[in-house]
Design a protein around this motif. Sequence first.
Motif, mmCIF file in Angstrom:
data_model
loop_
_atom_site.group_PDB
_atom_site.id
_atom_site.type_symbol
_atom_site.label_atom_id
_atom_site.label_comp_id
_atom_site.label_asym_id
_atom_site.label_seq_id
_atom_site.Cartn_x
_atom_site.Cartn_y
_atom_site.Cartn_z
ATOM 1 N N LYS A 279 1.032 -1.232 0.183
ATOM 2 C CA LYS A 279 0.041 0.061 -0.067
ATOM 3 C C LYS A 279 0.715 1.200 -0.231
ATOM 4 O O LYS A 279 0.664 2.140 -0.939
ATOM 5 N N ASN A 280 1.697 1.337 0.909
ATOM 6 C CA ASN A 280 2.756 2.537 1.066
ATOM 7 C C ASN A 280 3.436 2.799 -0.264
ATOM 8 O O ASN A 280 3.495 3.903 -0.786
ATOM 9 N N GLU B 86 -5.976 0.247 -1.365
ATOM 10 C CA GLU B 86 -6.556 -0.562 -0.297
ATOM 11 C C GLU B 86 -5.967 -2.219 -0.562
ATOM 12 O O GLU B 86 -6.176 -2.456 -1.713
ATOM 13 N N VAL B 87 -5.319 -2.688 0.437
ATOM 14 C CA VAL B 87 -4.635 -4.093 0.038
ATOM 15 C C VAL B 87 -4.996 -5.014 0.945
ATOM 16 O O VAL B 87 -5.004 -4.722 2.312
ATOM 17 N N GLU B 88 -5.306 -6.130 0.576
ATOM 18 C CA GLU B 88 -5.560 -7.231 1.305
ATOM 19 C C GLU B 88 -4.679 -8.482 0.960
ATOM 20 O O GLU B 88 -4.139 -8.569 -0.181
ATOM 21 N N ASN C 81 -7.128 -2.856 -4.464
ATOM 22 C CA ASN C 81 -8.316 -1.847 -4.603
ATOM 23 C C ASN C 81 -7.826 -0.743 -4.792
ATOM 24 O O ASN C 81 -7.271 -0.217 -4.032
ATOM 25 N N LEU C 82 -7.714 -0.244 -6.105
ATOM 26 C CA LEU C 82 -7.169 0.832 -6.450
ATOM 27 C C LEU C 82 -8.322 2.028 -6.833
ATOM 28 O O LEU C 82 -9.043 1.644 -7.652
ATOM 29 N N MET D 116 -6.479 -7.169 -9.112
ATOM 30 C CA MET D 116 -6.940 -5.912 -9.041
ATOM 31 C C MET D 116 -8.029 -5.586 -9.336
ATOM 32 O O MET D 116 -8.769 -6.140 -10.410
ATOM 33 N N LYS D 117 -8.547 -4.589 -8.583
ATOM 34 C CA LYS D 117 -9.792 -3.999 -8.990
ATOM 35 C C LYS D 117 -9.741 -2.420 -8.909
ATOM 36 O O LYS D 117 -8.965 -1.975 -7.994
ATOM 37 N N PHE D 118 -10.512 -1.885 -10.053
ATOM 38 C CA PHE D 118 -10.239 -0.420 -10.146
ATOM 39 C C PHE D 118 -11.536 0.314 -9.896
ATOM 40 O O PHE D 118 -12.552 -0.238 -10.222
#
Length: 79
Positions: A7-8, A20-22, A31-32, A67-69
Motif C-alpha cells: 500500500k505505502n 487498499e490491499v488485502e 483495490n485501486l 486488481m480491482k479499479f
Amino acid sequence: MQALDVKNFLEEQLPGVQVEVEGAGCSFQLNLIDDALAALSPVKRQQQIYAQLNPWIADGSIHAVTMKFYSRAQWAERS
C-alpha cells in the motif's frame, strides 16, 4: 511482504491514488481508487500497476496479484 508495504509503496509511486490491499506473504488483492485510472482501459490500468510491482514480482516477493479499479464515486457507493 506485508499488505501495508505494498500500500505505502504504490501510494508513494502513484500520487493521488488510494490503495487498499488485502493479503500477506506473496499474494495480494489490490483495490485501486482513482478517477483517472478507472477511466483507462483494463490493459492500460494493469500495465501502470505492474510497472511499479515488477521488481517485487521478479524477485519473488510478490507471486500473485489481483486488481480491482474504482472511481472515487464507485468506491464511495461501495463503502
